[in-house]
Design an enzyme around this catalytic site. Structure first.
Site, PDB file in Angstrom:
ATOM      1  N   THR A 228       0.642  -1.196  -0.002  1.00 15.46           N
ATOM      2  CA  THR A 228       0.041   0.033  -0.030  1.00 15.46           C
ATOM      3  C   THR A 228       0.894   1.063   0.114  1.00 15.46           C
ATOM      4  O   THR A 228       1.964   1.187   0.555  1.00 15.46           O
ATOM      5  CB  THR A 228      -0.836   0.044   1.095  1.00 15.46           C
TER       6      THR A 228
ATOM      7  N   TYR B 147      -2.024  -0.457  10.966  1.00 22.34           N
ATOM      8  CA  TYR B 147      -2.057  -1.353   9.809  1.00 22.34           C
ATOM      9  C   TYR B 147      -0.911  -0.819   9.097  1.00 22.34           C
ATOM     10  O   TYR B 147      -0.292  -1.920   8.269  1.00 22.34           O
ATOM     11  CB  TYR B 147      -3.282  -0.710   9.094  1.00 22.34           C
TER      12      TYR B 147
ATOM     13  N   LYS C 243       2.111  -3.270   7.168  1.00 26.07           N
ATOM     14  CA  LYS C 243       2.464  -3.628   5.837  1.00 26.07           C
ATOM     15  C   LYS C 243       3.842  -3.315   5.403  1.00 26.07           C
ATOM     16  O   LYS C 243       4.577  -3.866   4.632  1.00 26.07           O
ATOM     17  CB  LYS C 243       1.442  -2.744   5.163  1.00 26.07           C
TER      18      LYS C 243
HETATM   19  P1  NAD Z   1      -9.762  -7.426   2.254  1.00 24.24           P
HETATM   20  O1  NAD Z   1     -10.136  -6.998   3.564  1.00 24.24           O
HETATM   21  O2  NAD Z   1     -10.868  -7.091   1.543  1.00 24.24           O
HETATM   22  O3  NAD Z   1      -9.538  -8.916   2.137  1.00 24.24           O
HETATM   23  C1  NAD Z   1      -8.375  -9.487   2.791  1.00 24.24           C
HETATM   24  C2  NAD Z   1      -8.512 -11.176   2.598  1.00 24.24           C
HETATM   25  O4  NAD Z   1      -7.689 -11.824   3.236  1.00 24.24           O
HETATM   26  C3  NAD Z   1      -9.908 -11.555   3.064  1.00 24.24           C
HETATM   27  O5  NAD Z   1     -10.561 -12.472   2.234  1.00 24.24           O
HETATM   28  C4  NAD Z   1      -9.405 -12.381   4.288  1.00 24.24           C
HETATM   29  O6  NAD Z   1     -10.346 -13.201   4.620  1.00 24.24           O
HETATM   30  C5  NAD Z   1      -8.095 -12.793   4.056  1.00 24.24           C
HETATM   31  N1  NAD Z   1      -7.214 -13.042   5.163  1.00 24.24           N
HETATM   32  C6  NAD Z   1      -7.209 -12.176   6.243  1.00 24.24           C
HETATM   33  N2  NAD Z   1      -6.241 -13.061   7.119  1.00 24.24           N
HETATM   34  C7  NAD Z   1      -5.859 -13.973   6.594  1.00 24.24           C
HETATM   35  C8  NAD Z   1      -5.134 -15.103   6.984  1.00 24.24           C
HETATM   36  N3  NAD Z   1      -4.451 -15.054   8.275  1.00 24.24           N
HETATM   37  N4  NAD Z   1      -4.925 -16.237   6.061  1.00 24.24           N
HETATM   38  C9  NAD Z   1      -5.478 -16.256   4.776  1.00 24.24           C
HETATM   39  N5  NAD Z   1      -6.293 -15.251   4.562  1.00 24.24           N
HETATM   40  C10 NAD Z   1      -6.662 -14.208   5.028  1.00 24.24           C
HETATM   41  O7  NAD Z   1      -8.594  -6.615   1.682  1.00 24.24           O
HETATM   42  P2  NAD Z   1      -8.348  -5.805   0.176  1.00 24.24           P
HETATM   43  O8  NAD Z   1      -8.931  -4.432   0.530  1.00 24.24           O
HETATM   44  O9  NAD Z   1      -8.931  -6.782  -0.815  1.00 24.24           O
HETATM   45  O10 NAD Z   1      -6.654  -5.579   0.297  1.00 24.24           O
HETATM   46  C11 NAD Z   1      -5.993  -6.794  -0.404  1.00 24.24           C
HETATM   47  C12 NAD Z   1      -4.486  -6.456  -0.149  1.00 24.24           C
HETATM   48  O11 NAD Z   1      -4.162  -5.112  -0.851  1.00 24.24           O
HETATM   49  C13 NAD Z   1      -4.034  -6.232   1.296  1.00 24.24           C
HETATM   50  O12 NAD Z   1      -2.772  -6.779   1.260  1.00 24.24           O
HETATM   51  C14 NAD Z   1      -4.169  -4.673   1.268  1.00 24.24           C
HETATM   52  O13 NAD Z   1      -3.120  -4.374   2.508  1.00 24.24           O
HETATM   53  C15 NAD Z   1      -3.563  -4.406   0.125  1.00 24.24           C
HETATM   54  N6  NAD Z   1      -4.256  -2.816  -0.185  1.00 24.24           N
HETATM   55  C16 NAD Z   1      -5.503  -2.711  -0.387  1.00 24.24           C
HETATM   56  C17 NAD Z   1      -5.822  -1.296  -0.812  1.00 24.24           C
HETATM   57  C18 NAD Z   1      -7.448  -0.846  -0.863  1.00 24.24           C
HETATM   58  O14 NAD Z   1      -7.753  -0.053  -1.390  1.00 24.24           O
HETATM   59  N7  NAD Z   1      -8.160  -1.673  -0.688  1.00 24.24           N
HETATM   60  C19 NAD Z   1      -4.869  -0.538  -1.362  1.00 24.24           C
HETATM   61  C20 NAD Z   1      -3.557  -0.796  -1.228  1.00 24.24           C
HETATM   62  C21 NAD Z   1      -3.146  -1.822  -0.640  1.00 24.24           C
HETATM   63  O1  DAU Z   2      -4.142   4.115   0.253  1.00 23.67           O
HETATM   64  C1  DAU Z   2      -4.287   2.502   0.382  1.00 23.67           C
HETATM   65  C2  DAU Z   2      -5.268   2.156   1.458  1.00 23.67           C
HETATM   66  O2  DAU Z   2      -6.443   2.329   1.290  1.00 23.67           O
HETATM   67  C3  DAU Z   2      -5.092   0.629   1.682  1.00 23.67           C
HETATM   68  O3  DAU Z   2      -3.882   0.042   2.135  1.00 23.67           O
HETATM   69  C4  DAU Z   2      -6.171   0.002   2.729  1.00 23.67           C
HETATM   70  O4  DAU Z   2      -6.158  -1.349   2.873  1.00 23.67           O
HETATM   71  C5  DAU Z   2      -7.524   0.669   2.520  1.00 23.67           C
HETATM   72  O5  DAU Z   2      -8.402   0.261   3.411  1.00 23.67           O
HETATM   73  C6  DAU Z   2      -7.445   2.283   2.193  1.00 23.67           C
HETATM   74  O6  DAU Z   2      -7.321   2.935   3.526  1.00 23.67           O
HETATM   75  P1  DAU Z   2      -8.054   4.168   3.947  1.00 23.67           P
HETATM   76  O7  DAU Z   2      -7.990   4.185   5.588  1.00 23.67           O
HETATM   77  O8  DAU Z   2      -7.394   5.508   2.948  1.00 23.67           O
HETATM   78  O9  DAU Z   2      -9.578   3.954   3.253  1.00 23.67           O
HETATM   79  P2  DAU Z   2     -10.888   3.963   3.832  1.00 23.67           P
HETATM   80  O10 DAU Z   2     -11.816   3.739   2.987  1.00 23.67           O
HETATM   81  O11 DAU Z   2     -10.972   3.605   5.398  1.00 23.67           O
HETATM   82  O12 DAU Z   2     -10.994   5.599   4.065  1.00 23.67           O
HETATM   83  C7  DAU Z   2     -10.663   6.426   3.039  1.00 23.67           C
HETATM   84  C8  DAU Z   2     -10.776   7.957   3.564  1.00 23.67           C
HETATM   85  O13 DAU Z   2     -12.014   8.371   3.986  1.00 23.67           O
HETATM   86  C9  DAU Z   2      -9.860   8.315   4.839  1.00 23.67           C
HETATM   87  O14 DAU Z   2      -9.518   9.454   4.917  1.00 23.67           O
HETATM   88  C10 DAU Z   2     -10.669   8.156   6.083  1.00 23.67           C
HETATM   89  C11 DAU Z   2     -12.029   8.537   5.529  1.00 23.67           C
HETATM   90  N1  DAU Z   2     -13.295   7.957   5.997  1.00 23.67           N
HETATM   91  C12 DAU Z   2     -13.417   6.645   6.084  1.00 23.67           C
HETATM   92  C13 DAU Z   2     -14.538   6.187   6.701  1.00 23.67           C
HETATM   93  C14 DAU Z   2     -14.712   4.503   6.745  1.00 23.67           C
HETATM   94  C15 DAU Z   2     -14.322   8.822   6.523  1.00 23.67           C
HETATM   95  O15 DAU Z   2     -14.412  10.117   6.408  1.00 23.67           O
HETATM   96  N2  DAU Z   2     -15.618   8.437   6.956  1.00 23.67           N
HETATM   97  C16 DAU Z   2     -15.655   7.027   7.080  1.00 23.67           C
HETATM   98  O16 DAU Z   2     -16.775   6.620   7.700  1.00 23.67           O
END
Ligand code: NAD
Ligand code: DAU
Length: 338
Positions: free
Chosen positions: A125, A152, A156
């Site tokens: 991330t 978090y 990472k």
């Molecule tokens: P998510 O929370 O939607 O999914 C995570 C998945 O990992 C789930 O299916 C969960 O069951 C599985 N998991 C958790 N712990 C586990 C374990 N111990 N063993 C096996 N499986 C396990 O996450 P996401 O948003 O899809 O993110 C996926 C990856 O991308 C993560 O590594 C996150 O850090 C990274 N990432 C996400 C974002 C974003 O915007 N969502 C951005 C940048 C990086």
């Molecule tokens: O930048 C990459 C990251 O993006 C990933 O590594 C994380 O896994 C992913 O969850 C995401 O993190 P953020 O904290 O940026 O995402 P989130 O959707 O939780 O929040 C986005 C922005 O919105 C952040 O500034 C917090 C704000 N927010 C979030 C929630 C849930 C609000 O204002 N209200 C809310 O209820």
């Protein structure tokens, strides 16, 4: 090719599996997922009978199981998504973040080394770089020092360092990508965009943290999947690639107002709530390296695909209603009703 996807029942992992089976129909995918609250096999209903897809329930923190699985399934490539991924939950309870994101990654690296995996691709991330100043033009790039500021992002960052260390020390063939905020179908409705859309569909207020002037760099999930594909095909071993979206700085409040407008509601439903502790002000990604070296750039523009995402959640009420029960309600109370 036999590909092990960890965390394939989560948001990005499931989008990646759907993308991969469509674009590489001869490859075999093994999806290893613990099915935490964030894992949902409904995301993969359309491929559950595909002979090239197999789901295995398990924990990446179990070394014997992970090692046996990789050996037994003759895995060639690992794409590692599995993680605890929500910043707010890491503030409420860091323990599972340390366990899965750090120890789980270490266990996978050891098994990858033992089984002579051809490629270990680690999904990370932009949050590992900390926060940028509001109003500045600076973007995260590969010279930006690591400065994680939440449990978090610290977990990472630790995982990224371990993955890189296995390349330097043991020559494990790794690549890493650090990407910005993904959005699109199948995102768990604790994250900003799906939380706002589903709250509106339920007739609830929409919570905005602090002054709402925080900035994220929004990346449509399919653009992210395509970037990972290119890194697997053409990426250089040991390298890190930064993957970002097409938005110029846009505040959370503006994103929320766009959703409200698309859904035809009044801005009166915005509720400013207590800020996230240590809230990172601004993220922005410089993705020129992956463009120059691999020819990738984001293609899905924010406004069009935000509308598409709103439409997806509106059409898939059953999907998110099933998710917003039990554990979700308890988490929501802890997070928003203090
Ligand atoms: P998510 O929370 O939607 O999914 C995570 C998945 O990992 C789930 O299916 C969960 O069951 C599985 N998991 C958790 N712990 C586990 C374990 N111990 N063993 C096996 N499986 C396990 O996450 P996401 O948003 O899809 O993110 C996926 C990856 O991308 C993560 O590594 C996150 O850090 C990274 N990432 C996400 C974002 C974003 O915007 N969502 C951005 C940048 C990086
Ligand atoms: O930048 C990459 C990251 O993006 C990933 O590594 C994380 O896994 C992913 O969850 C995401 O993190 P953020 O904290 O940026 O995402 P989130 O959707 O939780 O929040 C986005 C922005 O919105 C952040 O500034 C917090 C704000 N927010 C979030 C929630 C849930 C609000 O204002 N209200 C809310 O209820």
């Amino acid at each position: 090719m036999k590909v092990l996807v960890t965390g394939g029942a989560g948001f990005i992992g499931s989008n990646f599996i759907l993308y991969w089976l469509k674009n590489h129909p001869k490859d075999k995918i093994i999806n290893l997922d613990k099915l935490t609250y964030a894992g949902n096999l409904d995301n993969l209903k359309s491929v559950e009978n595909n002979p090239n897809y197999k789901f295995i329930k398990g924990d990446i923190c179990d070394p014997k199981f992970v090692n046996f699985l990789i050996y037994n399934e003759q895995i060639e490539i690992i794409v590692h998504f599995a993680a605890e991924s929500h910043v707010d939950r890491s503030i409420l309870n860091p323990a599972p973040f340390i366990k899965t994101n750090i120890e789980g990654t270490y266990i996978l690296l050891e098994a990858a080394l033992k089984n002579k995996i051809k490629r270990f691709h680690h999904i990370s991330t932009d949050e590992v770089f900390g926060a940028l100043k509001l109003g500045s033009k600076t973007k995260f790039n590969l010279n930006t020092p690591y400065n994680p500021r939440s449990p978090y992002s610290a977990s990472k960052a630790a995982a990224d360092h371990l993955v890189h260390a296995y390349y330097i020390t043991y020559n494990l063939p790794i690549t890493i990508s650090n990407c910005s905020n993904n959005f699109g179908p199948y995102q768990f409705p604790e994250k900003l965009i799906p939380l706002i859309i589903t709250n509106i569909l339920e007739g609830k207020k929409v919570p905005v943290y602090g002054d709402g002037l925080y900035v994220r760099d929004w990346l449509y999930v399919e653009d992210h999947c395509r970037a990972i594909d290119l890194i697997l095909q053409k990426g250089k071993l040991g390298e890190t690639y930064l993957v970002g979206g097409l938005t110029d700085d846009i505040s959370n409040l503006e994103v929320v107002k766009k959703i409200i407008k698309i859904m035809g509601r009044s801005e009166k439903i915005v509720e400013f709530v207590k800020d996230r502790p240590g809230h990172d002000r601004r993220y922005a990604i410089d993705w020129t390296k992956i463009k120059a070296e691999l020819g990738w750039q984001p293609e899905f523009d924010f406004d069009t695909y935000l509308k598409y995402t709103v439409d997806w959640y509106t059409r898939n009420l059953d999907w998110w209603k099933r998710v917003k029960t039990g554990e979700y309600q308890e988490y929501y109370k802890k997070q928003y009703c203090k």
